[in-house]
Design a protein around this motif. Sequence first.
Motif, PDB file in Angstrom:
ATOM      1  N   ALA A 136       0.863  -1.180   0.000  1.00 28.64           N
ATOM      2  CA  ALA A 136       0.000   0.000   0.000  1.00 28.64           C
ATOM      3  C   ALA A 136       0.898   1.228   0.000  1.00 28.64           C
ATOM      4  O   ALA A 136       1.871   1.288   0.764  1.00 28.64           O
ATOM      5  N   GLN A 137       0.586   2.187  -0.856  1.00 34.72           N
ATOM      6  CA  GLN A 137       1.413   3.373  -0.943  1.00 34.72           C
ATOM      7  C   GLN A 137       0.566   4.580  -1.332  1.00 34.72           C
ATOM      8  O   GLN A 137      -0.525   4.446  -1.879  1.00 34.72           O
ATOM      9  N   THR A 190      -2.864   7.156  -4.866  1.00 31.79           N
ATOM     10  CA  THR A 190      -2.838   5.986  -3.977  1.00 31.79           C
ATOM     11  C   THR A 190      -2.771   4.698  -4.787  1.00 31.79           C
ATOM     12  O   THR A 190      -3.195   4.642  -5.947  1.00 31.79           O
ATOM     13  N   ALA A 244      -2.917   0.206  -3.923  1.00 32.11           N
ATOM     14  CA  ALA A 244      -2.920  -0.959  -3.038  1.00 32.11           C
ATOM     15  C   ALA A 244      -2.946  -2.202  -3.907  1.00 32.11           C
ATOM     16  O   ALA A 244      -3.711  -2.276  -4.878  1.00 32.11           O
ATOM     17  N   SER A 290      -8.202   7.096  -1.693  1.00 37.82           N
ATOM     18  CA  SER A 290      -8.089   5.827  -0.978  1.00 37.82           C
ATOM     19  C   SER A 290      -7.956   4.684  -1.974  1.00 37.82           C
ATOM     20  O   SER A 290      -8.352   4.803  -3.136  1.00 37.82           O
ATOM     21  N   SER A 350      -7.687   0.028  -1.842  1.00 38.29           N
ATOM     22  CA  SER A 350      -7.653  -1.192  -1.039  1.00 38.29           C
ATOM     23  C   SER A 350      -7.588  -2.405  -1.944  1.00 38.29           C
ATOM     24  O   SER A 350      -8.000  -2.352  -3.115  1.00 38.29           O
ATOM     25  N   ALA A 391      -4.587  -4.986   2.019  1.00 37.16           N
ATOM     26  CA  ALA A 391      -3.772  -3.771   1.972  1.00 37.16           C
ATOM     27  C   ALA A 391      -4.694  -2.590   1.714  1.00 37.16           C
ATOM     28  O   ALA A 391      -5.615  -2.682   0.890  1.00 37.16           O
ATOM     29  N   GLY A 392      -4.459  -1.490   2.416  1.00 40.69           N
ATOM     30  CA  GLY A 392      -5.317  -0.323   2.235  1.00 40.69           C
ATOM     31  C   GLY A 392      -4.626   0.956   2.641  1.00 40.69           C
ATOM     32  O   GLY A 392      -3.730   0.960   3.490  1.00 40.69           O
ATOM     33  N   ILE A 393      -5.041   2.055   2.020  1.00 37.44           N
ATOM     34  CA  ILE A 393      -4.523   3.382   2.340  1.00 37.44           C
ATOM     35  C   ILE A 393      -5.631   4.393   2.142  1.00 37.44           C
ATOM     36  O   ILE A 393      -6.476   4.241   1.240  1.00 37.44           O
ATOM     37  N   ILE A 405      -2.617   3.982   6.689  1.00 33.66           N
ATOM     38  CA  ILE A 405      -2.181   2.909   5.797  1.00 33.66           C
ATOM     39  C   ILE A 405      -2.029   1.642   6.633  1.00 33.66           C
ATOM     40  O   ILE A 405      -1.529   1.685   7.751  1.00 33.66           O
ATOM     41  N   LEU A 455      -1.601  -2.912   6.490  1.00 30.79           N
ATOM     42  CA  LEU A 455      -1.467  -4.227   5.867  1.00 30.79           C
ATOM     43  C   LEU A 455      -1.841  -5.279   6.896  1.00 30.79           C
ATOM     44  O   LEU A 455      -1.426  -5.201   8.055  1.00 30.79           O
TER      45      LEU A 455
END
Length: 268
Positions: free
Chosen positions: A87-88, A107, A109, A173, A175, A185-187, A196, A198
């Motif tokens: 995730a970034q 974003t 993921a 966002s 995911s 994984a999510g941000i 963020i 994991l």
Amino acid sequence: MKHALNPPRLTLTATLIALTGGLATSAHAADASAPRDVAPVAIQWQSVGDDVLAQQTGKGAGGQMISGFVLNVLSQWQLPNGANALAQGTLSVATNAANALTASVSTLASVTDGRGNTGANPGAQVNGGQSISVNGVSQITQVAGDRNAGFNTATIDFNNNPQLLTGGTNAQSASASNGAGNIKAGISFGNGGVTIALQTPAGLASQTIAPSNAQQAGAIAQLLQIAGNNQQVANQLQLSLQTAPMSSGMLRQAGVLQALQNAINARR
């Protein structure tokens, strides 16, 4: 997609992350049968009084010195069976032609499934890190297992040509998860902060930037909890501050001001 953000929110974000000053903690676990916190590497610091800080400019985007910033946050988990969670996100803030601050967010993921043993240890316990509340910056690493590598890093630099993370979309966002739903994984950017996270069978990794409010000061938190073997995990946060060049006229004004201040101090 660009979003206009007000200067106080941007100043808060930059100021919070500036607290890190280049902190890093890491853990290499071998023969660890119980959770343990890894002490951060020693850093040098110098106390500065409020009278000095009150005279400083450029404390955040929109100041006389800082013209913008780029915030990159990334968390990645590699399991021994080939599974991977990533995730970034990037927040880029700049001053436009109208001398107003604009922001763009990107974003990403992704989750790649693996085959075979995940290296997770259901009997291992790594907990308690989520309940720790710190005003300022916290980096926590809890490990139970063998041959693991975990890193929390946060850096700040002055770079007028920062590198943005690639591959993301212009969304606040993102995911992703695998078919079994046990790797996620999510941000998310929102409410003046960033989250963020994991989740894997062998533990979790998270990063949080929380703005200040009436009840508490702002905070940055990086957390790793690894319960398994042969896991490779990293939390990375980088803030690149962009500085506005000073004209010759501004330099002369600053020189005159400094000379006057020196003259006043000499008479005291």
